[in-house]
Design an enzyme around this catalytic site. Sequence first.
Site, mmCIF file in Angstrom:
data_model
loop_
_atom_site.group_PDB
_atom_site.id
_atom_site.type_symbol
_atom_site.label_atom_id
_atom_site.label_comp_id
_atom_site.label_asym_id
_atom_site.label_seq_id
_atom_site.Cartn_x
_atom_site.Cartn_y
_atom_site.Cartn_z
ATOM 1 N N GLY A 7 0.843 -1.116 -0.187
ATOM 2 C CA GLY A 7 -0.186 0.080 0.009
ATOM 3 C C GLY A 7 0.909 1.162 -0.198
ATOM 4 N N ASP B 210 9.600 -6.613 1.531
ATOM 5 C CA ASP B 210 9.870 -5.994 2.891
ATOM 6 C C ASP B 210 11.343 -5.416 2.686
ATOM 7 O OD1 ASP B 210 8.658 -5.025 5.252
ATOM 8 O OD2 ASP B 210 9.784 -6.610 6.404
ATOM 9 N N SER B 211 11.246 -4.300 3.390
ATOM 10 C CA SER B 211 12.728 -3.730 3.303
ATOM 11 C C SER B 211 12.710 -2.725 4.682
ATOM 12 C CB SER B 211 13.139 -2.928 1.833
ATOM 13 O OG SER B 211 11.907 -1.715 2.113
ATOM 14 N N GLY C 191 10.643 7.958 2.282
ATOM 15 C CA GLY C 191 11.146 7.590 3.583
ATOM 16 C C GLY C 191 12.678 8.117 3.871
ATOM 17 N N HIS D 181 18.621 -1.195 -3.357
ATOM 18 C CA HIS D 181 18.405 -2.381 -2.761
ATOM 19 C C HIS D 181 17.477 -3.229 -3.356
ATOM 20 C CE1 HIS D 181 15.983 0.540 -0.853
ATOM 21 N NE2 HIS D 181 15.295 -0.270 -0.127
#
Length: 199
Positions: free
Chosen positions: A9, A69-70, A155, A182
């Site tokens: 999301g 996921d990071s 972020g 990444h």
Amino acid sequence: MKKLVLASGNAGKLGELRAMLAGVALQITAQGEFGVQDVPETGLTFIENALIKARHACLMTGFPALADDSGLIVDALGGAPGLYSARYAGTPTDAAANNAKLLEMLRDVPAGRRCARFYAVIVLLRHAEDPQPLIADGCWEGEIAFEPCGSGGFGYNPIFFDPLYGMTAAQMGAELKNKISHRARALERLRDCLHTFMA
């Protein structure tokens, strides 16, 4: 053309993944377009959280799902914020507050000891009970800047400094970032598997 659901999301993450998968012959649809909400990330590792998200998207849509996921891992903080990168300053998630908290935590840490890395794991599930998920990871080494710089990305990008390029991730153009990040490295490792998946 196969349909693939992106289990996220996060609009910034979604935009990055779509841009990086632009050359792959898949119809990529965000889980929100199916009315699927984010699932709580209760795993103890990045891989577990990505699997939880992909499985949830598969269950709710009936389509294969790609999830990532990071997080940001800072050596001087014992790996924090790590799994809690998005919620480092609490909930609701707030990138500016997360950046401010991280800079405060590193206030007395000198240059040369601010090593950090972005880490991402990407999981592809063909169906919710897929016993052999496709998993790839990627890492982007850098350091934490002393103050935010740049307006691109999202972020922690304004405070993640890449010494090889001499700029923060937020100062980079999307084209460069989408080659060295990444997520880009993880997707590159997954690309061959995606071609097999599409066959």
